[in-house]
Design a protein around this motif. Structure first.
Motif, short mmCIF file in Angstrom:
data_model
loop_
_atom_site.label_atom_id
_atom_site.label_comp_id
_atom_site.label_asym_id
_atom_site.label_seq_id
_atom_site.Cartn_x
_atom_site.Cartn_y
_atom_site.Cartn_z
N HIS A 28 0.86 -1.19 0.00
CA HIS A 28 0.00 0.00 0.00
C HIS A 28 0.89 1.24 0.00
O HIS A 28 1.71 1.42 0.91
CB HIS A 28 -0.88 -0.04 1.25
N LEU A 29 0.75 2.07 -1.03
CA LEU A 29 1.50 3.32 -1.12
C LEU A 29 0.50 4.48 -1.11
O LEU A 29 -0.30 4.62 -2.03
CB LEU A 29 2.35 3.35 -2.39
N SER A 30 0.58 5.29 -0.07
CA SER A 30 -0.38 6.38 0.14
C SER A 30 0.30 7.74 0.07
O SER A 30 1.30 7.98 0.75
CB SER A 30 -1.02 6.21 1.52
N ILE A 63 6.75 7.62 -5.69
CA ILE A 63 5.82 6.52 -5.45
C ILE A 63 5.65 5.70 -6.73
O ILE A 63 5.67 4.46 -6.69
CB ILE A 63 4.46 7.05 -4.94
N TRP A 64 5.51 6.39 -7.87
CA TRP A 64 5.34 5.67 -9.13
C TRP A 64 6.57 4.82 -9.45
O TRP A 64 6.45 3.66 -9.83
CB TRP A 64 5.05 6.63 -10.28
N SER A 65 7.73 5.38 -9.28
CA SER A 65 8.97 4.65 -9.53
C SER A 65 9.04 3.39 -8.66
O SER A 65 9.40 2.31 -9.13
CB SER A 65 10.17 5.56 -9.26
N THR A 66 8.66 3.53 -7.41
CA THR A 66 8.66 2.40 -6.48
C THR A 66 7.61 1.37 -6.91
O THR A 66 7.87 0.16 -6.91
CB THR A 66 8.37 2.89 -5.05
N ALA A 67 6.43 1.84 -7.29
CA ALA A 67 5.35 0.94 -7.71
C ALA A 67 5.76 0.11 -8.92
O ALA A 67 5.49 -1.09 -8.99
CB ALA A 67 4.09 1.74 -8.02
N VAL A 68 6.42 0.75 -9.90
CA VAL A 68 6.86 0.03 -11.10
C VAL A 68 7.84 -1.08 -10.73
O VAL A 68 7.71 -2.21 -11.20
CB VAL A 68 7.48 1.01 -12.13
N VAL A 77 0.67 -3.77 -6.12
CA VAL A 77 0.78 -2.43 -5.54
C VAL A 77 -0.60 -1.79 -5.49
O VAL A 77 -1.36 -1.87 -6.46
CB VAL A 77 1.72 -1.53 -6.38
N ILE A 78 -0.90 -1.17 -4.37
CA ILE A 78 -2.15 -0.44 -4.22
C ILE A 78 -1.78 1.03 -4.09
O ILE A 78 -1.15 1.44 -3.11
CB ILE A 78 -2.94 -0.92 -2.98
N LEU A 79 -2.13 1.80 -5.11
CA LEU A 79 -1.81 3.24 -5.12
C LEU A 79 -3.00 4.02 -4.57
O LEU A 79 -4.05 4.12 -5.20
CB LEU A 79 -1.49 3.72 -6.55
N ASP A 80 -2.81 4.60 -3.41
CA ASP A 80 -3.81 5.40 -2.72
C ASP A 80 -3.38 6.87 -2.88
O ASP A 80 -2.91 7.49 -1.94
CB ASP A 80 -3.85 4.96 -1.26
#
Length: 166
Positions: A28-30, A63-68, A77-80
């Motif tokens: 979870h990335l908020s 956050i996007w770089s980490t999610a990728v 990945v859950i992008l909040d």
């Protein structure tokens, strides 16, 4: 896979996101967590929207770089990040497609009185999903900024109504 969580303030995005992360063993990335930890102590008084948005953009990039990286190694990945605008959602969906990463939109919704009550209660209780104070004026401003999902977005969306839950 990257899950994009969309909805207005108080709809239950953070609670839903945390529960989804646990259910699917995802990360979870908020945006609220990142902004509070990195910039909360430095927040100008009175609030400066331009100052905030520059930092939101920086956090979103990281956050996007980490999610990728997580998604490319097989993680969920859950992008909040709120995803208030159609343009913003389209951007992230396009970026995921460019990286060959599958996505799922989740639209979290509740009626306005329910959401306002939740936000004011969260302010008072400083509960698990509290990151910063949201004044009634800020709530109503952001309410007008939200763009509901388009017909195209609704075709493959997970719709969650939280009026009775959370």
């Amino acid at each position: 896979m990257i899950h994009l969580i969309i909805g207005t303030q108080g709809a239950g995005k953070s609670t839903y996101s945390m529960n989804l992360a646990e259910k699917i063993n995802g990360i979870h990335l908020s945006i609220d967590d990142w902004m509070q930890e990195l910039f909360g102590p430095d927040l100008p008084v009175p609030m400066d929207f331009g100052w905030i948005m520059i930092r939101v953009h920086r956090c979103e990039q990281r956050i996007w770089s980490t999610a990728v990286k997580i998604a490319q190694t097989g993680g969920n990945v859950i992008l909040d990040l709120g995803f208030m605008k159609v343009q913003n959602r389209s951007l992230y969906l396009g970026l995921a497609k460019e990286h060959g990463i599958s996505t799922q939109l989740h639209y979290i919704n509740a009626q306005l009185p329910t959401r306002l009550e939740r936000v004011m209660k969260r302010n008072a209780d400083k509960s698990k999903t509290y990151s910063f104070e949201v004044s009634p004026a800020m709530f109503h401003y952001m309410e007008n900024e939200f763009e509901p999902p388009t017909e195209d977005e609704l075709k493959d969306i997970v719709f969650i109504n939280t009026d009775e839950s959370i």
